[in-house]
Design a protein around this motif. Structure first.
Motif, PDB file in Angstrom:
ATOM      1  N   TYR A   1       0.840  -1.196   0.000  1.00 30.20           N
ATOM      2  CA  TYR A   1       0.000   0.000   0.000  1.00 30.20           C
ATOM      3  C   TYR A   1       0.876   1.247   0.000  1.00 30.20           C
ATOM      4  O   TYR A   1       2.057   1.214   0.348  1.00 30.20           O
ATOM      5  CB  TYR A   1      -0.959   0.012   1.198  1.00 30.20           C
ATOM      6  CG  TYR A   1      -0.309  -0.209   2.538  1.00 30.20           C
ATOM      7  CD1 TYR A   1       0.345   0.826   3.212  1.00 30.20           C
ATOM      8  CD2 TYR A   1      -0.347  -1.455   3.155  1.00 30.20           C
ATOM      9  CE1 TYR A   1       0.942   0.630   4.436  1.00 30.20           C
ATOM     10  CE2 TYR A   1       0.252  -1.665   4.378  1.00 30.20           C
ATOM     11  CZ  TYR A   1       0.886  -0.617   5.027  1.00 30.20           C
ATOM     12  OH  TYR A   1       1.487  -0.825   6.236  1.00 30.20           O
TER      13      TYR A   1
ATOM     14  N   ILE B   1      -9.615  11.014   6.781  1.00 28.16           N
ATOM     15  CA  ILE B   1      -9.901  10.055   5.719  1.00 28.16           C
ATOM     16  C   ILE B   1     -10.745  10.734   4.642  1.00 28.16           C
ATOM     17  O   ILE B   1     -11.706  11.438   4.931  1.00 28.16           O
ATOM     18  CB  ILE B   1     -10.637   8.831   6.281  1.00 28.16           C
ATOM     19  CG1 ILE B   1      -9.724   8.066   7.241  1.00 28.16           C
ATOM     20  CG2 ILE B   1     -11.123   7.913   5.159  1.00 28.16           C
ATOM     21  CD1 ILE B   1     -10.413   6.923   7.968  1.00 28.16           C
ATOM     22  N   GLY B   2     -10.349  10.556   3.380  1.00 28.09           N
ATOM     23  CA  GLY B   2     -11.054  11.169   2.266  1.00 28.09           C
ATOM     24  C   GLY B   2     -10.423  12.443   1.757  1.00 28.09           C
ATOM     25  O   GLY B   2     -10.806  12.937   0.682  1.00 28.09           O
TER      26      GLY B   2
ATOM     27  N   GLN C   1      -6.741   7.103   2.956  1.00 27.08           N
ATOM     28  CA  GLN C   1      -7.535   5.908   3.221  1.00 27.08           C
ATOM     29  C   GLN C   1      -7.551   5.552   4.706  1.00 27.08           C
ATOM     30  O   GLN C   1      -8.543   5.037   5.226  1.00 27.08           O
ATOM     31  CB  GLN C   1      -6.966   4.733   2.411  1.00 27.08           C
ATOM     32  CG  GLN C   1      -7.762   3.454   2.463  1.00 27.08           C
ATOM     33  CD  GLN C   1      -7.098   2.380   1.599  1.00 27.08           C
ATOM     34  OE1 GLN C   1      -5.874   2.282   1.544  1.00 27.08           O
ATOM     35  NE2 GLN C   1      -7.919   1.595   0.928  1.00 27.08           N
ATOM     36  N   MET C   2      -6.429   5.841   5.398  1.00 34.78           N
ATOM     37  CA  MET C   2      -6.312   5.480   6.806  1.00 34.78           C
ATOM     38  C   MET C   2      -5.225   6.325   7.454  1.00 34.78           C
ATOM     39  O   MET C   2      -4.240   6.687   6.801  1.00 34.78           O
ATOM     40  CB  MET C   2      -5.966   3.980   6.946  1.00 34.78           C
ATOM     41  CG  MET C   2      -5.897   3.467   8.374  1.00 34.78           C
ATOM     42  SD  MET C   2      -5.405   1.718   8.424  1.00 34.78           S
ATOM     43  CE  MET C   2      -6.780   0.957   7.566  1.00 34.78           C
TER      44      MET C   2
ATOM     45  N   ARG D   1      -2.092   6.225   5.091  1.00 33.25           N
ATOM     46  CA  ARG D   1      -2.256   5.362   3.924  1.00 33.25           C
ATOM     47  C   ARG D   1      -3.057   6.104   2.859  1.00 33.25           C
ATOM     48  O   ARG D   1      -4.050   6.765   3.169  1.00 33.25           O
ATOM     49  CB  ARG D   1      -2.969   4.068   4.291  1.00 33.25           C
ATOM     50  CG  ARG D   1      -2.153   3.122   5.147  1.00 33.25           C
ATOM     51  CD  ARG D   1      -2.799   1.758   5.162  1.00 33.25           C
ATOM     52  NE  ARG D   1      -2.176   0.881   6.135  1.00 33.25           N
ATOM     53  CZ  ARG D   1      -2.460  -0.422   6.260  1.00 33.25           C
ATOM     54  NH1 ARG D   1      -3.375  -0.962   5.451  1.00 33.25           N
ATOM     55  NH2 ARG D   1      -1.866  -1.153   7.162  1.00 33.25           N
TER      56      ARG D   1
ATOM     57  N   GLU E   1      -4.958   5.875  -0.970  1.00 31.76           N
ATOM     58  CA  GLU E   1      -5.506   5.096  -2.094  1.00 31.76           C
ATOM     59  C   GLU E   1      -5.303   5.902  -3.372  1.00 31.76           C
ATOM     60  O   GLU E   1      -5.910   6.960  -3.551  1.00 31.76           O
ATOM     61  CB  GLU E   1      -6.992   4.820  -1.884  1.00 31.76           C
ATOM     62  CG  GLU E   1      -7.624   4.022  -3.004  1.00 31.76           C
ATOM     63  CD  GLU E   1      -9.111   3.786  -2.780  1.00 31.76           C
ATOM     64  OE1 GLU E   1      -9.742   3.153  -3.662  1.00 31.76           O
ATOM     65  OE2 GLU E   1      -9.648   4.253  -1.758  1.00 31.76           O
TER      66      GLU E   1
END
Length: 264
Positions: A192, A206-207, A229-230, A243, A245
């Motif tokens: 990841y 997040i987002g 993502q995290m 993390r 994405e």
């Protein structure tokens, strides 16, 4: 029964010849007009009975041939339809590419993906544009939606090698858009993307969107990379890692766009 039909159909010309020969012999050797007429009627009846299965077999084989021709035409038409669908999808991708945000100091060189490699020493893809087309070493590469894909690491006259951002040796300076937090993005095990050593009091969520920071001689600012993502704490709560994405789908890349500084 099928064997009989096949035999009759196969030797129908010989059978017709024998029947005609028999009629001719009767006409030659029999002078009785009534007998000739009677025999002619019998032979005609026999020929009609004999010709019926031959005609039926002709119809069956003609229908079979027509079916085979239609099947071939259907397959050819389906292949053509698939080709048109592929061209339509490619056209839609290119239309989307024309709509992505312009990078003020960079031009764009479109390139087709020739091959992909990995997960060996270098996760990369080769494209069909090289020095003859104006591609330069370390040029940034994006996809059709202007998401970061990688950078050029090797050049030929008519092709280039692009190191993808999911290669474990790839690093890029990034910025979280909402809080303007800066960090270094990399690809880590077990598979990841992560930004490490972010101050613990940074209010990332997040987002939130992640883009290139512009603190680089390679990548201009504001190339979109992905979303958070995290968020994970590290080192007893002093720093945390994020993390990410990524937006680009590396498994579906067919065209990429190499950025080129204007005036080069």
């Amino acid at each position: 029964m099928q064997r009989i039909y096949n035999f009759i159909y196969r030797f129908r010309a010989v059978i017709n010849l024998l029947v005609a020969l028999g009629i001719s012999l009767l006409l030659i050797f029999n002078q009785d007009a009534k007998q000739v007429q009677h025999m002619r009627g019998k032979l005609l009846d026999y020929a009609a009975v004999l010709y019926t299965p031959i005609q039926w077999l002709d119809t069956v084989f003609t229908a079979q041939k027509a079916y085979e021709d239609l099947a071939q035409r259907y397959i050819a038409a389906q292949v053509h339809i698939n080709r048109l669908q592929s061209l339509a999808n490619e056209n839609n991708r290119l239309r989307e590419a024309l709509g992505f945000k312009k990078l003020s100091s960079f031009g764009v060189i479109p390139a087709n993906v020739l091959s992909k490699s990995g997960p060996g020493l270098l996760i990369s893809l080769s494209v069909d544009q090289g020095t003859k087309d104006g591609v330069e070493m370390l040029a940034p590469v994006v996809d059709a939606n202007a998401n970061l894909v990688g950078k050029v690491v090797a050049l030929g006259d008519e092709s280039s090698l692009v190191q993808l951002i999911n290669d474990r040796n790839f690093r890029v300076s990034v910025r979280e858009m909402r809080t303007r937090t800066i960090g270094i993005l990399g690809f880590f095990d077990p598979g990841y993307f992560r930004i490490e050593n972010i101050p613990f009091n940074t209010k990332v969520s997040i987002g939130d969107s992640v883009v290139t920071s512009g603190f680089s001689d390679i990548f201009p600012p504001n190339i979109f990379i992905g979303i958070i993502q995290m968020v994970e704490p590290e080192l007893e709560g002093y720093v945390k890692s994020i993390r990410v994405e990524v937006a680009s789908d590396f498994n579906r890349l067919e065209e990429v766009f190499i950025l080129k500084k204007h005036g080069n």
